[in-house]
Design an enzyme around this catalytic site. Structure first.
Site, PDB file in Angstrom:
ATOM      1  N   LYS A 125       0.834  -1.203   0.000  1.00 44.02           N
ATOM      2  CA  LYS A 125       0.000   0.000   0.000  1.00 44.02           C
ATOM      3  C   LYS A 125       0.876   1.263   0.000  1.00 44.02           C
ATOM      4  CE  LYS A 125      -3.770  -2.547   0.560  1.00 44.02           C
ATOM      5  NZ  LYS A 125      -3.167  -3.891   0.647  1.00 44.02           N
ATOM      6  N   LYS A 160      -8.644   1.265   3.979  1.00 45.21           N
ATOM      7  CA  LYS A 160      -8.165  -0.116   3.939  1.00 45.21           C
ATOM      8  C   LYS A 160      -6.932  -0.290   4.811  1.00 45.21           C
ATOM      9  CE  LYS A 160      -6.255   0.827  -0.687  1.00 45.21           C
ATOM     10  NZ  LYS A 160      -6.291   0.379  -2.103  1.00 45.21           N
ATOM     11  N   ARG A 210      -5.581  -5.305 -12.723  1.00 44.37           N
ATOM     12  CA  ARG A 210      -4.287  -5.858 -12.313  1.00 44.37           C
ATOM     13  C   ARG A 210      -3.377  -5.943 -13.531  1.00 44.37           C
ATOM     14  NH1 ARG A 210      -2.447  -9.082  -8.396  1.00 44.37           N
ATOM     15  NH2 ARG A 210      -3.270  -7.368  -7.119  1.00 44.37           N
ATOM     16  N   ARG A 225     -10.911  -6.491 -12.727  1.00 43.35           N
ATOM     17  CA  ARG A 225     -11.736  -7.198 -11.745  1.00 43.35           C
ATOM     18  C   ARG A 225     -12.946  -6.322 -11.434  1.00 43.35           C
ATOM     19  NH1 ARG A 225      -6.727  -7.664  -7.973  1.00 43.35           N
ATOM     20  NH2 ARG A 225      -6.540  -5.614  -8.932  1.00 43.35           N
ATOM     21  N   ARG A 233     -15.772  -3.426  -4.107  1.00 41.86           N
ATOM     22  CA  ARG A 233     -14.479  -4.103  -4.224  1.00 41.86           C
ATOM     23  C   ARG A 233     -14.488  -5.003  -5.451  1.00 41.86           C
ATOM     24  NH1 ARG A 233     -14.374  -7.206   1.293  1.00 41.86           N
ATOM     25  NH2 ARG A 233     -16.491  -7.606   0.511  1.00 41.86           N
ATOM     26  N   ASP A 273      -2.039  -2.218  -9.416  1.00 46.06           N
ATOM     27  CA  ASP A 273      -3.488  -2.070  -9.547  1.00 46.06           C
ATOM     28  C   ASP A 273      -3.802  -0.647  -9.996  1.00 46.06           C
ATOM     29  OD1 ASP A 273      -3.775  -4.650  -8.699  1.00 46.06           O
ATOM     30  OD2 ASP A 273      -4.307  -4.129  -6.640  1.00 46.06           O
ATOM     31  N   GLU A 281      -2.320   0.490  -5.965  1.00 51.58           N
ATOM     32  CA  GLU A 281      -1.488  -0.399  -5.160  1.00 51.58           C
ATOM     33  C   GLU A 281      -0.339  -0.932  -6.007  1.00 51.58           C
ATOM     34  OE1 GLU A 281      -3.419  -3.580  -3.071  1.00 51.58           O
ATOM     35  OE2 GLU A 281      -4.980  -2.283  -2.228  1.00 51.58           O
ATOM     36  N   ASN A 283       1.698  -4.437  -5.825  1.00 51.06           N
ATOM     37  CA  ASN A 283       1.724  -5.736  -5.162  1.00 51.06           C
ATOM     38  C   ASN A 283       3.002  -6.487  -5.504  1.00 51.06           C
ATOM     39  OD1 ASN A 283      -1.261  -6.049  -4.096  1.00 51.06           O
ATOM     40  ND2 ASN A 283      -1.369  -5.127  -6.131  1.00 51.06           N
TER      41      ASN A 283
END
Length: 321
Positions: A125, A160, A210, A225, A233, A273, A281, A283
């Site tokens: 994050k 979050k 993603r 997504r 979400r 993301d 984000e 990841n």
């Protein structure tokens, strides 16, 4: 080559969609031997260094019975050609301890991907702060008044935790939400836990994208997504629907700006993301979505990863050699 994959318990992996399984299958298809262990199987001994209790696997195409395991053996990590850290978050003290052990293994000659120091240094994050020019308005804080001010300013935000995955613990909070104070108290554990607040992005209706970066190369397709009705979400674990798409010019701009920076730090596989035109984000622990992209586009990111791994191993000697 012999490759050691550090994964969650094999019996818990869903082979029909799991990127770690896809990577192991791709490794076997390329002629490499696959071994697996869990974080709990790692240990350091003063005489032996960092060792693991590992299972050799033979991978199968059957998603219901996707592997056959051999006999467990205790092997020093330096004796493998590469160690692949694929343990899912939470990024807790046990995860950090694993990175310390893996960094010690590096000093003994092991090649670890993603590099343990890079895993530890890149909060999935908070790493966003380095690339704030691509991000939506974001604040990281723990005091309620700082979070309240951000909500008042933007009116509609996402809160979050910093250490989760799969959409767990994420709240959408509007300025007039009657549960606002209770949500802030809960997610910050009454001001004892730092969280991230981001301006809500209406473009989430078109998907949380993603985008994979493999060996510094941007995969040309993303997995959008898309949230189910009534949900904010897009995470697949939260019921989102994955739709593979070519990258937009903005997607590629963001990914190509990050790719060389992250690659030089030993991050062989990264999943960023993007919602709309905004980075949300970065990841690095166990990026996923490889299977869905392959099934919908034919692009095999798992095979690309194994090829990138082979190049990385050929390009430089082990850290301890």
């Amino acid at each position: 080559m012999r490759l050691a994959f550090i994964i969650d318990p094999p019996a818990t992996l869903k082979a029909y969609k799991d990127s770690s399984v896809a990577m192991m299958r791709a490794a076997q298809a390329a002629g490499h031997k696959v071994w697996v262990l869990e974080v709990a199987d790692l240990r350091w001994d003063s005489g032996d260094g960092v060792v693991g209790d590992l299972l050799p696997l033979t991978l199968a195409d059957d998603d219901a019975a996707w592997y056959v395991a051999g006999d467990r053996q205790t092997i020093a990590l330096r004796d493998f050609d590469a160690v692949l850290m694929r343990k899912d978050p939470p990024f807790d003290m046990e995860y950090i301890t694993a990175t310390w052990l893996l960094e010690r293994a590096e000093a003994e000659g092991a090649r670890v991907f993603n590099r343990p120091r890079a895993l530890r240094d890149h909060s999935e994050k908070l790493a966003l702060a380095e690339f704030a020019q691509f991000a939506a308005p974001t604040r990281v804080a723990r005091r309620a008044e700082a979070i309240d001010e951000f909500i008042d300013r933007h009116g509609d935000v996402i809160l979050k935790p910093l250490d989760g995955m799969g959409g767990a613990g994420i709240f959408r909070v509007r300025a007039d939400d009657p549960n606002r104070n209770a949500i802030i108290e809960t997610i910050t554990n009454d001001g004892r836990r730092t969280i991230m607040a981001q301006c809500f992005l209406p473009a989430i209706v078109d998907g949380d994208k993603r985008i994979l970066i493999v060996g510094g190369e941007v995969v040309p397709f993303c997995l959008a997504r898309i949230p189910r009705p009534g949900e904010t979400r897009g995470n697949l674990a939260a019921g989102g629907r994955g739709v593979a798409r070519p990258l937009t010019p903005r997607d590629r701009q963001i990914a190509e700006a990050l790719a060389p920076v992250l690659s030089t730090r030993g991050l062989l596989l990264v999943g960023i993301d993007v919602i709309g035109d905004s980075l949300t984000e970065i990841n690095v622990t166990s990026p996923t979505c490889m299977v869905e992209i392959r099934e919908q586009t034919g692009f095999d990111a798992a095979a690309l990863f194994i090829a990138a791994l082979e190049r990385a191993l050929a390009a430089a000697p082990a850290a301890g050699s």
